[in-house]
Design a protein around this motif. Sequence first.
Motif: not given
Length: 119
Positions: A15-21, A78-83, A109-117
């Motif tokens: 249910g939370g949010s993150l914004r990737l850049s 570049l952004y990715l808003q995740m709700n 490619w970028g190196q990546g960023t981890q998203v854990t929900v």
Amino acid sequence: QVQLVESGGGSVQAGGSLRLSCLVSMDTANFVCLRWFRQAPGKEREGVARIDRDGSTWHRNSVKGRFTISKDNAKNILYLQMNSLKPEDTAMYYCGATEKGPCITPAYWGQGTQVTVSS
């Protein structure tokens, strides 16, 4: 050589949010398309969202209405808003850039960023 650097990942509850850049070392207006991908453990990398040079966008069905891709050409980001994040969104997220030709496999490619929900 074009460099892409992602940031903004982290651990959140469902249910939370993150914004990737994704900071791009070149003018983002020059790219045919910019995209976000993700890869969960044991699964193939999949496209999440795409934004073309003209600003048109695409989002995969599972994230439509929850994620929004955008770009700031003045800042080359570049952004990715995740709700409304869900546990199934847990993955390593990558940005990719295609400078020329059809928007198929990104050249950069970028190196990546981890998203854990968590649930």
